[in-house]
Design a protein around this motif. Sequence first.
Motif, PDB file in Angstrom:
ATOM      1  N   SER A   1       0.822  -1.198   0.000  1.00  0.00           N
ATOM      2  CA  SER A   1       0.000   0.000   0.000  1.00  0.00           C
ATOM      3  C   SER A   1       0.862   1.258   0.000  1.00  0.00           C
ATOM      4  N   ALA A   2       0.217   2.421  -0.262  1.00  0.00           N
ATOM      5  CA  ALA A   2       0.964   3.668  -0.449  1.00  0.00           C
ATOM      6  C   ALA A   2       0.455   4.744   0.487  1.00  0.00           C
ATOM      7  N   VAL A   3       1.363   5.536   1.056  1.00  0.00           N
ATOM      8  CA  VAL A   3       0.991   6.621   1.961  1.00  0.00           C
ATOM      9  C   VAL A   3       1.762   7.887   1.599  1.00  0.00           C
ATOM     10  N   VAL A   4       1.173   9.041   1.960  1.00  0.00           N
ATOM     11  CA  VAL A   4       1.788  10.345   1.726  1.00  0.00           C
ATOM     12  C   VAL A   4       1.412  11.282   2.870  1.00  0.00           C
ATOM     13  N   PRO A   5       2.188  12.352   3.099  1.00  0.00           N
ATOM     14  CA  PRO A   5       1.749  13.385   4.041  1.00  0.00           C
ATOM     15  C   PRO A   5       0.455  14.010   3.544  1.00  0.00           C
TER      16      PRO A   5
ATOM     17  N   MET B   1       5.756 -16.067   6.584  1.00  0.00           N
ATOM     18  CA  MET B   1       4.540 -16.868   6.683  1.00  0.00           C
ATOM     19  C   MET B   1       3.326 -15.993   6.421  1.00  0.00           C
ATOM     20  N   GLY B   2       2.467 -16.447   5.511  1.00  0.00           N
ATOM     21  CA  GLY B   2       1.271 -15.720   5.150  1.00  0.00           C
ATOM     22  C   GLY B   2       0.688 -16.310   3.886  1.00  0.00           C
ATOM     23  N   ASP B   3      -0.168 -15.542   3.213  1.00  0.00           N
ATOM     24  CA  ASP B   3      -0.803 -16.052   2.005  1.00  0.00           C
ATOM     25  C   ASP B   3       0.216 -16.361   0.910  1.00  0.00           C
ATOM     26  N   VAL B   4       1.258 -15.541   0.816  1.00  0.00           N
ATOM     27  CA  VAL B   4       2.355 -15.797  -0.131  1.00  0.00           C
ATOM     28  C   VAL B   4       3.656 -15.694   0.658  1.00  0.00           C
ATOM     29  N   PRO B   5       4.237 -16.804   1.072  1.00  0.00           N
ATOM     30  CA  PRO B   5       5.423 -16.751   1.938  1.00  0.00           C
ATOM     31  C   PRO B   5       6.615 -16.077   1.273  1.00  0.00           C
ATOM     32  N   ASN B   6       7.489 -15.542   2.142  1.00  0.00           N
ATOM     33  CA  ASN B   6       8.797 -15.042   1.713  1.00  0.00           C
ATOM     34  C   ASN B   6       8.708 -13.826   0.790  1.00  0.00           C
ATOM     35  N   VAL B   7       7.935 -12.818   1.241  1.00  0.00           N
ATOM     36  CA  VAL B   7       7.786 -11.591   0.456  1.00  0.00           C
ATOM     37  C   VAL B   7       7.989 -10.371   1.343  1.00  0.00           C
ATOM     38  N   THR B   8       8.903  -9.494   0.929  1.00  0.00           N
ATOM     39  CA  THR B   8       9.003  -8.127   1.449  1.00  0.00           C
ATOM     40  C   THR B   8       8.919  -7.205   0.234  1.00  0.00           C
ATOM     41  N   PHE B   9       7.862  -6.401   0.171  1.00  0.00           N
ATOM     42  CA  PHE B   9       7.510  -5.670  -1.052  1.00  0.00           C
ATOM     43  C   PHE B   9       7.260  -4.202  -0.713  1.00  0.00           C
ATOM     44  N   PRO B  10       8.207  -3.295  -1.009  1.00  0.00           N
ATOM     45  CA  PRO B  10       8.048  -1.878  -0.646  1.00  0.00           C
ATOM     46  C   PRO B  10       7.194  -1.123  -1.663  1.00  0.00           C
TER      47      PRO B  10
ATOM     48  N   TYR C   1       6.237  -1.507   3.716  1.00  0.00           N
ATOM     49  CA  TYR C   1       6.368  -2.664   2.841  1.00  0.00           C
ATOM     50  C   TYR C   1       5.373  -3.764   3.217  1.00  0.00           C
ATOM     51  N   GLY C   2       4.900  -4.470   2.206  1.00  0.00           N
ATOM     52  CA  GLY C   2       4.005  -5.592   2.409  1.00  0.00           C
ATOM     53  C   GLY C   2       4.783  -6.834   2.783  1.00  0.00           C
ATOM     54  N   CYS C   3       4.188  -7.645   3.650  1.00  0.00           N
ATOM     55  CA  CYS C   3       4.850  -8.848   4.154  1.00  0.00           C
ATOM     56  C   CYS C   3       4.008 -10.074   3.836  1.00  0.00           C
ATOM     57  N   ALA C   4       4.602 -10.996   3.084  1.00  0.00           N
ATOM     58  CA  ALA C   4       3.954 -12.275   2.763  1.00  0.00           C
ATOM     59  C   ALA C   4       2.567 -12.066   2.166  1.00  0.00           C
ATOM     60  N   ASP C   5       2.374 -10.952   1.439  1.00  0.00           N
ATOM     61  CA  ASP C   5       1.074 -10.626   0.834  1.00  0.00           C
ATOM     62  C   ASP C   5      -0.060 -10.714   1.845  1.00  0.00           C
ATOM     63  N   THR C   6       0.222 -10.284   3.088  1.00  0.00           N
ATOM     64  CA  THR C   6      -0.759 -10.463   4.159  1.00  0.00           C
ATOM     65  C   THR C   6      -0.905  -9.233   5.043  1.00  0.00           C
ATOM     66  N   VAL C   7       0.202  -8.645   5.498  1.00  0.00           N
ATOM     67  CA  VAL C   7       0.176  -7.521   6.431  1.00  0.00           C
ATOM     68  C   VAL C   7       1.136  -6.436   5.950  1.00  0.00           C
ATOM     69  N   THR C   8       1.115  -5.283   6.643  1.00  0.00           N
ATOM     70  CA  THR C   8       1.961  -4.142   6.293  1.00  0.00           C
ATOM     71  C   THR C   8       2.909  -3.819   7.442  1.00  0.00           C
ATOM     72  N   SER C   9       4.176  -3.544   7.104  1.00  0.00           N
ATOM     73  CA  SER C   9       5.198  -3.256   8.113  1.00  0.00           C
ATOM     74  C   SER C   9       5.979  -2.008   7.749  1.00  0.00           C
ATOM     75  N   LEU C  10       6.846  -1.595   8.678  1.00  0.00           N
ATOM     76  CA  LEU C  10       7.686  -0.407   8.520  1.00  0.00           C
ATOM     77  C   LEU C  10       9.157  -0.759   8.714  1.00  0.00           C
ATOM     78  N   ALA C  11      10.011  -0.086   7.937  1.00  0.00           N
ATOM     79  CA  ALA C  11      11.460  -0.145   8.150  1.00  0.00           C
ATOM     80  C   ALA C  11      11.999   1.278   8.079  1.00  0.00           C
ATOM     81  N   PHE C  12      13.145   1.511   8.729  1.00  0.00           N
ATOM     82  CA  PHE C  12      13.702   2.854   8.839  1.00  0.00           C
ATOM     83  C   PHE C  12      15.148   2.895   8.372  1.00  0.00           C
ATOM     84  N   GLY C  13      15.569   4.082   7.981  1.00  0.00           N
ATOM     85  CA  GLY C  13      16.958   4.287   7.610  1.00  0.00           C
ATOM     86  C   GLY C  13      17.200   5.756   7.340  1.00  0.00           C
TER      87      GLY C  13
END
Length: 320
Positions: free
Chosen positions: A39-43, A269-278, A294-306
């Motif tokens: 999914s996509a987000v903006v200010p 683990m999820g509907d499609v295993p082994n996916v990190t999709f930004p 980023y999407g995780c395993a085509d199931t949930v949404t997570s955050l990473a920082f840098g």
Amino acid sequence: MIIPWEDRPVNERGVIWRYSANPIIPRNLLSTSNSIFNSAVVPFGDGFAGVFRCDDTNRRMRLHAGFSRDGIRWSIEEDDIRLTGADPEVGAWLYGYDPRVVWIDDRYYVTWCNGYHGPTIGCAWTADFKVFHQLENAFLPFNRNGVLFPRKINGRFAMLSRPSDNGHTPFGDIFYSESPDMELWGRHRHVMSPAKFEQSAWQCTKIGAGPIPIETGEGWLLIFHGVLASCNGFVYSFGSALLDLSEPWKVLARSGPYLLSPQRDYECMGDVPNVTFPCAALHDPDTDRLAIYYGCADTVTSLAFGYVNEIVEFTKKTTI
């Protein structure tokens, strides 16, 4: 703008690091959602807004608008987005997934994988994330991962995409295109192919643009996903590249190592295993902080920082 943030863990060796409370959006946040990811987000206003891929319990791919004050806790509309204004031929909804959102000039543009005789790039704009005005599809089928640049280049809208096929594409290069009006697209240029297996295996099967490119003094910073065809199926990781500012089809550097790959349970683990999709990133130029959704395993949404400067240096240092 205060974007989501968590300081680097003491023992973290990577250039980017995961939010300790991942995933931030569960699969069942909506009463009818099977999964919410890519999914996509903006200010937006005094917080953030976004367009979310919500596959329902019929397993239909739908787009929903959502809002947040802090970019972490989201309220996503129960009803899916209804597009208006399109020619009926294009406006007949089949499916939509993997959206991106960007502010250009005076409005927010949304691109997504749109169903029209196969997957292609749908386009729309909105001012308020309540009314969405659909435009013509950008390209012929088959195409995915349509990602606009955040400003016009040489006076024209610019987009990255990944021509594909009608199924689970076992190939894919990134291409660049321009448009004077978000309707007629041309000046197509090749950007990147998958890497050679012996150079960088995580990106050797297919690649695709991720979040909206970030303009830096070193070039456009592109976070992109890459795929390895393993004995257990596709594995989606993501890395980084630098593109020329005035001619973005010219690659200045491209990371050999990945920035992040599926390693946590919610990524493996999820509907499609082994996916990190930004699909989205928030950048605070004042602090150089970057928050990647980023999407995780085509199931949930997570955050990473840098930090953008660290990712740029990593890209140049590890280029292939």
